[in-house]
Design a protein around this motif. Structure first.
Motif, PDB file in Angstrom:
ATOM      1  N   ASP A   1       0.785  -1.232   0.000  1.00  0.00           N
ATOM      2  CA  ASP A   1       0.000   0.000   0.000  1.00  0.00           C
ATOM      3  C   ASP A   1       0.821   1.288   0.000  1.00  0.00           C
ATOM      4  O   ASP A   1       0.301   2.341  -0.372  1.00  0.00           O
ATOM      5  CB  ASP A   1      -0.945   0.011   1.208  1.00  0.00           C
ATOM      6  CG  ASP A   1      -1.907  -1.171   1.193  1.00  0.00           C
ATOM      7  OD1 ASP A   1      -2.425  -1.485   0.109  1.00  0.00           O
ATOM      8  OD2 ASP A   1      -2.138  -1.776   2.260  1.00  0.00           O
ATOM      9  N   ALA A   2       2.067   1.228   0.432  1.00  0.00           N
ATOM     10  CA  ALA A   2       2.878   2.450   0.462  1.00  0.00           C
ATOM     11  C   ALA A   2       3.306   2.831  -0.954  1.00  0.00           C
ATOM     12  O   ALA A   2       3.706   1.966  -1.743  1.00  0.00           O
ATOM     13  CB  ALA A   2       4.105   2.249   1.345  1.00  0.00           C
ATOM     14  N   ILE A   3       3.240   4.130  -1.270  1.00  0.00           N
ATOM     15  CA  ILE A   3       3.708   4.574  -2.590  1.00  0.00           C
ATOM     16  C   ILE A   3       5.192   4.944  -2.537  1.00  0.00           C
ATOM     17  O   ILE A   3       5.814   5.179  -3.570  1.00  0.00           O
ATOM     18  CB  ILE A   3       2.872   5.745  -3.129  1.00  0.00           C
ATOM     19  CG1 ILE A   3       2.903   6.941  -2.178  1.00  0.00           C
ATOM     20  CG2 ILE A   3       1.431   5.299  -3.370  1.00  0.00           C
ATOM     21  CD1 ILE A   3       2.182   8.164  -2.731  1.00  0.00           C
ATOM     22  N   ALA A   4       5.742   4.988  -1.338  1.00  0.00           N
ATOM     23  CA  ALA A   4       7.193   5.127  -1.142  1.00  0.00           C
ATOM     24  C   ALA A   4       7.508   4.534   0.218  1.00  0.00           C
ATOM     25  O   ALA A   4       6.713   4.637   1.154  1.00  0.00           O
ATOM     26  CB  ALA A   4       7.621   6.586  -1.207  1.00  0.00           C
ATOM     27  N   LEU A   5       8.655   3.902   0.324  1.00  0.00           N
ATOM     28  CA  LEU A   5       9.008   3.196   1.551  1.00  0.00           C
ATOM     29  C   LEU A   5      10.453   3.503   1.930  1.00  0.00           C
ATOM     30  O   LEU A   5      11.334   3.567   1.069  1.00  0.00           O
ATOM     31  CB  LEU A   5       8.835   1.682   1.352  1.00  0.00           C
ATOM     32  CG  LEU A   5       8.733   0.797   2.595  1.00  0.00           C
ATOM     33  CD1 LEU A   5       7.537   1.189   3.453  1.00  0.00           C
ATOM     34  CD2 LEU A   5       8.611  -0.672   2.180  1.00  0.00           C
ATOM     35  N   GLU A   6      10.666   3.683   3.207  1.00  0.00           N
ATOM     36  CA  GLU A   6      12.001   3.951   3.731  1.00  0.00           C
ATOM     37  C   GLU A   6      12.950   2.807   3.386  1.00  0.00           C
ATOM     38  O   GLU A   6      12.535   1.644   3.335  1.00  0.00           O
ATOM     39  CB  GLU A   6      11.889   4.101   5.249  1.00  0.00           C
ATOM     40  CG  GLU A   6      13.139   4.523   5.965  1.00  0.00           C
ATOM     41  CD  GLU A   6      12.865   4.722   7.446  1.00  0.00           C
ATOM     42  OE1 GLU A   6      13.573   5.524   8.054  1.00  0.00           O
ATOM     43  OE2 GLU A   6      11.948   4.079   7.984  1.00  0.00           O
ATOM     44  N   ASP A   7      14.213   3.131   3.149  1.00  0.00           N
ATOM     45  CA  ASP A   7      15.206   2.095   2.863  1.00  0.00           C
ATOM     46  C   ASP A   7      15.282   1.082   4.002  1.00  0.00           C
ATOM     47  O   ASP A   7      15.148   1.442   5.175  1.00  0.00           O
ATOM     48  CB  ASP A   7      16.596   2.705   2.660  1.00  0.00           C
ATOM     49  CG  ASP A   7      16.698   3.503   1.378  1.00  0.00           C
ATOM     50  OD1 ASP A   7      17.643   4.290   1.269  1.00  0.00           O
ATOM     51  OD2 ASP A   7      15.832   3.335   0.485  1.00  0.00           O
ATOM     52  N   LYS A   8      15.557  -0.154   3.659  1.00  0.00           N
ATOM     53  CA  LYS A   8      15.616  -1.201   4.683  1.00  0.00           C
ATOM     54  C   LYS A   8      16.878  -1.130   5.536  1.00  0.00           C
ATOM     55  O   LYS A   8      16.999  -1.840   6.525  1.00  0.00           O
ATOM     56  CB  LYS A   8      15.493  -2.575   4.015  1.00  0.00           C
ATOM     57  CG  LYS A   8      14.122  -2.804   3.405  1.00  0.00           C
ATOM     58  CD  LYS A   8      14.008  -4.162   2.741  1.00  0.00           C
ATOM     59  CE  LYS A   8      12.637  -4.357   2.127  1.00  0.00           C
ATOM     60  NZ  LYS A   8      12.498  -5.669   1.457  1.00  0.00           N
ATOM     61  N   ASP A   9      17.810  -0.272   5.157  1.00  0.00           N
ATOM     62  CA  ASP A   9      18.999  -0.085   5.987  1.00  0.00           C
ATOM     63  C   ASP A   9      18.807   1.077   6.966  1.00  0.00           C
ATOM     64  O   ASP A   9      19.755   1.660   7.473  1.00  0.00           O
ATOM     65  CB  ASP A   9      20.241   0.165   5.134  1.00  0.00           C
ATOM     66  CG  ASP A   9      20.100   1.398   4.251  1.00  0.00           C
ATOM     67  OD1 ASP A   9      19.008   2.012   4.250  1.00  0.00           O
ATOM     68  OD2 ASP A   9      21.082   1.753   3.568  1.00  0.00           O
TER      69      ASP A   9
END
Length: 275
Positions: free
Chosen positions: A220-228
Motif C-alpha cells: 500500500d505504500a507509494i514510497a518506503l524507507e530504505d531497509k537499511d
C-alpha cells in the motif's frame, strides 16, 4: 477435689489449644512458601501491532524460565515511557533510539535501550494519488509531530526528491531549504495519521500504526524507507535495571530464533528482524 479436676481440665485445654495453634502456624508457613514459589511477573508496555503481537510469541519461552509476562498495550508514544519511568512497567517495547533520546532530553528521564529487535520501514501512503510524481503545487502532506519521527518522515520526502533539508540531526519543517512544489505540511500525533488520509494528498506513517489501520507497507505504500534504516525498534528499561536477571531473560527470548522466524513469516518483509 473439684478444684483439682478443674485445674487438670484447664491444663488439658491449654495443651490442646497450643497444639492446634502450632498446626495453624505450620499451615500458614506452608502457604507462604507456596506463594513465594510462584513464577515472577514481568510487566512490559507495548503498542498493539507488531510489538504486542511479537511479545505474545515469547510467553511460553518465559514461562519455562519461571516468568509470567503481562503485556500492557498503549496507543500513544508518551504514556509507555512515563509508565516505565514511574515504575508501573518493568520494560517497554515500541520505539526506536532517536525517539528515546528525544524523550529523555525533553522529559529529563533516564531510560535506556537494552536490545534491538526489528526495523519497521516508514511509508508514504495516499488515497488520492498512486505516485509521488502526481503531487501538485501546494498539496498537503501530514507527518508525525514528534521531533524524531517528524525528522525521519522529512528525510524520506527528501530522498524522494520532493524537498531539501539542512544538514542537522533532527530536521524540522523550518529546516526545509528547497520546496519546488510549495508543499504544505501538517504535523499530527502519530497514532492519528491514518485518519488524515481522506484530507491530505499523502501521509508519512509509522508502520505499526499503518498495520493497525489495515495498511500493508509493501503493498500500500507509494514510497518506503530504505531497509537499511537506523531506526531499529528497541527494548527499553529504566537505567539501573539493565542487568536484572528477568530483563536478561526477556532479551534472550525476544532475540531468539523463534521470534526471528515469526517476524519473517508473519510480516513478509514489511518488518525485518534486526538481530
Amino acid at each position: 477435689m473439684f478444684k483439682e479436676l478443674f485445674n487438670h481440665l484447664t491444663l488439658g485445654f491449654l495443651l490442646v489449644a497450643a497444639l492446634f495453634s502450632g498446626c495453624d502456624s505450620k499451615v500458614e508457613s506452608k502457604s507462604t512458601a507456596n506463594t513465594n514459589s510462584k513464577s515472577e511477573k514481568l510487566i512490559v508496555g507495548a503498542t498493539p501491532e507488531p510489538h504486542a503481537v511479537i511479545l505474545e510469541q515469547i510467553k511460553p519461552l518465559l514461562e519455562k524460565d519461571g516468568i509470567t509476562l503481562e503485556i500492557k498495550e498503549f496507543t500513544d508514544y508518551v504514556t509507555p515511557n512515563k509508565s516505565l519511568d514511574d515504575g508501573s512497567l518493568h520494560a517497554n517495547f515500541f520505539q526506536h533510539k532517536p525517539y528515546l533520546d528525544s524523550f529523555n532530553s525533553e522529559h529529563k528521564t533516564n531510560l535506556i535501550s537494552v536490545a534491538g529487535i526489528h526495523i519497521e520501514p516508514m511509508g508514504v501512503y495516499s488515497k488520492k494519488i498512486k505516485s509521488l510524481d502526481e503531487l501538485k503545487e501546494g498539496d498537503l502532506i501530514s507527518l508525525p509531530n514528534d521531533p524524531s519521527n517528524g525528522a525521519r518522515a522529512l528525510r524520506i520526502l527528501e530522498k524522494q526528491g520532493l524537498i531539501k533539508l539542512k544538514d542537522v540531526p533532527l530536521a524540522s519543517i523550518q529546516d526545509i531549504t528547497d520546496n519546488p512544489k510549495n508543499l504544505q505540511f501538517k504535523e499530527i500525533d502519530a497514532p492519528q495519521l491514518t485518519r488524515t488520509l481522506d484530507d491530505v494528498s499523502v501521509s508519512v506513517i509509522n508502520t505499526n500504526f499503518a498495520l493497525l489501520a489495515g495498511l500493508n507497507p509493501l503493498n500500500d505504500a507509494i514510497a518506503l524507507e530504505d531497509k537499511d534504516s537506523p531506526y531499529v525498534n528497541v527494548l527499553v528499561v529504566k537505567s539501573g535495571n539493565e542487568n536484572n536477571p528477568n530483563i536478561q531473560k526477556l532479551i534472550k527470548a525476544l532475540q531468539s530464533e523463534d521470534v526471528k522466524q515469526f517476524i519473517i513469516d508473519q510480516y513478509k518483509g514489511a518488518i525485518l528482524p534486526s538481530f
